[in-house]
Structures are given as C-alpha cells and as structure tokens.
Scaffold this active site. Sequence first.
Site, PDB file in Angstrom:
ATOM      1  N   SER A 113       0.852  -1.119   0.014  1.00 51.04           N
ATOM      2  CA  SER A 113      -0.020   0.139   0.042  1.00 51.04           C
ATOM      3  C   SER A 113       1.007   1.280  -0.092  1.00 51.04           C
ATOM      4  O   SER A 113       1.823   1.368  -0.633  1.00 51.04           O
ATOM      5  CB  SER A 113      -1.080  -0.039   1.268  1.00 51.04           C
ATOM      6  OG  SER A 113      -1.905   0.776   1.121  1.00 51.04           O
ATOM      7  N   ASP A 231      -9.289  -4.768  -5.350  1.00 47.36           N
ATOM      8  CA  ASP A 231      -8.679  -4.076  -4.246  1.00 47.36           C
ATOM      9  C   ASP A 231      -9.526  -3.159  -3.412  1.00 47.36           C
ATOM     10  O   ASP A 231      -9.382  -3.175  -2.207  1.00 47.36           O
ATOM     11  CB  ASP A 231      -7.413  -3.294  -4.860  1.00 47.36           C
ATOM     12  CG  ASP A 231      -6.552  -2.277  -3.786  1.00 47.36           C
ATOM     13  OD1 ASP A 231      -5.751  -3.459  -3.219  1.00 47.36           O
ATOM     14  OD2 ASP A 231      -6.814  -1.482  -3.605  1.00 47.36           O
ATOM     15  N   HIS A 286      -8.275  -5.015  -0.456  1.00 50.28           N
ATOM     16  CA  HIS A 286      -6.935  -4.395  -0.184  1.00 50.28           C
ATOM     17  C   HIS A 286      -6.454  -5.052   1.031  1.00 50.28           C
ATOM     18  O   HIS A 286      -5.080  -5.056   1.081  1.00 50.28           O
ATOM     19  CB  HIS A 286      -7.262  -2.854   0.086  1.00 50.28           C
ATOM     20  CG  HIS A 286      -6.011  -2.085   0.208  1.00 50.28           C
ATOM     21  ND1 HIS A 286      -5.072  -1.944  -0.919  1.00 50.28           N
ATOM     22  CD2 HIS A 286      -5.344  -1.417   1.311  1.00 50.28           C
ATOM     23  CE1 HIS A 286      -3.970  -1.273  -0.583  1.00 50.28           C
ATOM     24  NE2 HIS A 286      -4.169  -0.850   0.644  1.00 50.28           N
TER      25      HIS A 286
END
Length: 304
Positions: A113, A231, A286
């Site tokens: 990330s 995601d 995610h």
Amino acid sequence: MVRVKTDSPPRQERKPLHTVVSLLLLLSLFGCASHAQKDVVFMHGILASASEFDYFTDLIKQHRPGTRVYAVNMYEGFSSVLGLWEQVAGIQDKYGPILSSTSSDGVVLISYSQGGIISRGILQSMKHNIETYISLSGPLAGQFGDTYYLRFLFPLFIKDNIYRLFYSDFGQDISVGNYWNDPHHQSLYRNYSTYLGLLNNETFFVNPQSKEFRQNFLRLKNMVLVGGPDDGVITPWQSSHFGVYDANETVQPMEKQKWYQNDAFGLKTLNKAGRLHIHTVANITHIHWHRTKMVFDKFILPWL
Ligand SMILES: *[C@@H]1O[C@H](CO)[C@@H](O)[C@H](O)[C@H]1NC(C)=O
Ligand SMILES: *[C@@H]1O[C@H](CO)[C@@H](O)[C@H](O)[C@H]1NC(C)=O
Ligand SMILES: *[C@@H]1O[C@H](CO)[C@@H](O)[C@H](O)[C@H]1NC(C)=O
Ligand SMILES: *[C@@H]1O[C@H](CO)[C@@H](O)[C@H](O)[C@H]1NC(C)=O
C-alpha cells in the site's frame, strides 16, 4: 568471486582434477550459503505497523531459513501520515546500512500500500543495493478516490475538493497529499507536488537531482508489481501498475504517460530490459494482499 593466490610458487604440483573438484565444492558451498544470505526489508502501509508483515515473515522463516527480515518499525499508526520525504529520510537513516549493504547476497524490498510510494522515494533518492523490489498494491502513480482512509482522516473533504488542501505547502506535509494525483487539477499538482511530482520529474519547478534519481532507480535488477481490480482502496487500482486517470477518469497505462515515454526515472529502461514484472490478481481486497498465501508463493518466494 573466488580469488586464488598465485604469488608464491606452489610447493607441490596438484593434479588439475583435484583442484577442479575442490573449486566446485567451494562454489557449491557458497551456492548453498547464498539462500541464507538474502536480506528482506518490508515497508508497511498507512495507519499500520511492522506487524503487517508477521504472516509473511513466518512463511519466509519456513521456506528460506536464515533470511534476515527487517520490517520497518518507524512511522507507524498516525505518524504514517507525516510528509513522505521526512519518512524516507528517517527510514534511510536507520535502515540505510541494510538497504545499501553489499555483504548479503541481495536485498529484497517488499512494500504494501502506501509503503509502495515510500519505496519509490527510497529507491530514487539513495545509492541503494536493492536487487528486487516487490510492491503489493501500492499507489505508485498516485491516488484519486474516496476511500475509507480518506473519509477517516479528512472527514470534511471529498475527493473532488481535497486538492485544495493537498495542493498547498501545508498539504505537502501530509503523506496522502504527497501522492494525491487529481486528474482535474494537474497544473496545481505540477506546481505543488514535491513528492510524486518530483519522483516523476513532472513538476513546473526543476528537480536538480533528476538524473541521480534515475540512476539510483536503475540500480534495481527487478521490479515486481502486484495489484488487482478487487482491491477497493488504491484508486485507480491500476496505479499499482503505474496507471493513471486521464481528464475523463479513464485509466491510461504507464506507456501513455510522458514520464514513461521520456524515461524520466528509468521505468521504460527497466521494462525494455525485461526487468519489470507486472501481475494482475483478481478477488483480493486491499487488506488481504499481505495475508494471502498464494501471493507469497507466486510473487515473493521466487525472488528470495
Ligand atoms: C505555485 O506555487 C507557489 C508556491 O510554491 C505559489 O506562490 C503560486 O501562487 C502557485 N501558483 C499557482 C497557479 O497556484
Ligand atoms: C474525454 O472524452 C471526450 C468525449 O468523449 C473527448 O472528446 C475528449 O478528447 C476526452 N479527453 C481526454 C483527455 O481523453
Ligand atoms: C527532468 O526534467 C527536466 C526539466 O523538464 C529536464 O531538463 C531533465 O532532463 C529531466 N530529467 C530526466 C532524468 O529526464
Ligand atoms: C474469492 O475469495 C474468496 C475469499 O478469499 C474465496 O472464498 C472465493 O472462492 C474466491 N473466488 C474466486 C472466484 O476465486
């Protein structure tokens, strides 16, 4: 390199075969040791901590015992929202000796990330010795989306007006501001973005170090980019592969970007040399990239 001392005359003649066999033995010993000498550095995401890497650390210990794993334990929690140049400098201060070490058989940097865009800063601004860089769903070409994180951190703004905060001197002291890439306010972006704009060499102001940034980036041997359509946080999700929204909010791939076409930071060179490896994986949200065994098996283990 194995150096054989030749300056003193040999006391006794050795049979060539014997020498070859010992050399082979020596080389195979080095070969075995090499798996144990990799260093892995992990860079966590926003509002998170080093413990994000616990699951993969366990898997590395199982599959590659002896690998030294360093999960960056700086700028965790709320300090992950500090300006990214400050974070990059702090991380280089503490982890610089590992990231530039030549004593191991290769440094592998893995990020998740926001850690991905931090890693770009690290890779471009220091003479590192990182052999492989692996990015799990990183906003590598910026972020433009209303997400849980944005609503949580900036409840008074939405994606359509937050450029007013981010494209200011103040906003550039906030991590998300550093990689905010609003397709409708590109001239403000190019006037203010002291982080993503500089990394892409697309600011109105000149980065006097742009050539050095490019040379540093190209010290990488391989770059592995992992991301996918489910995601839900990185927006557009293709930013994990250097894709960017155009003014119509249609995603354009890296090949359409000016900074790719003029090879401003070396991405094109890396790609043309077959050193850029792009993977799209569906059905991973995610928060699951670093908790999914398949991701480890396919995209991390082969590089260790
Ligand atoms: C560009 O940025 C500078 C500060 O760095 C500011 O003084 C100037 O007004 C900005 N220009 C625009 C068009 O926003
Ligand atoms: C956006 O879409 C319009 C109409 O479909 C088109 O005329 C325009 O060229 C597009 N702009 C960009 C930047 O692609
Ligand atoms: C970065 O941009 C400046 C100004 O446009 C240019 O002069 C310079 O050559 C660029 N650097 C690289 C590495 O392409
Ligand atoms: C998607 O992921 C979920 C949970 O990780 C799993 O149960 C499901 O089988 C996956 N679906 C597909 C089509 O892969």
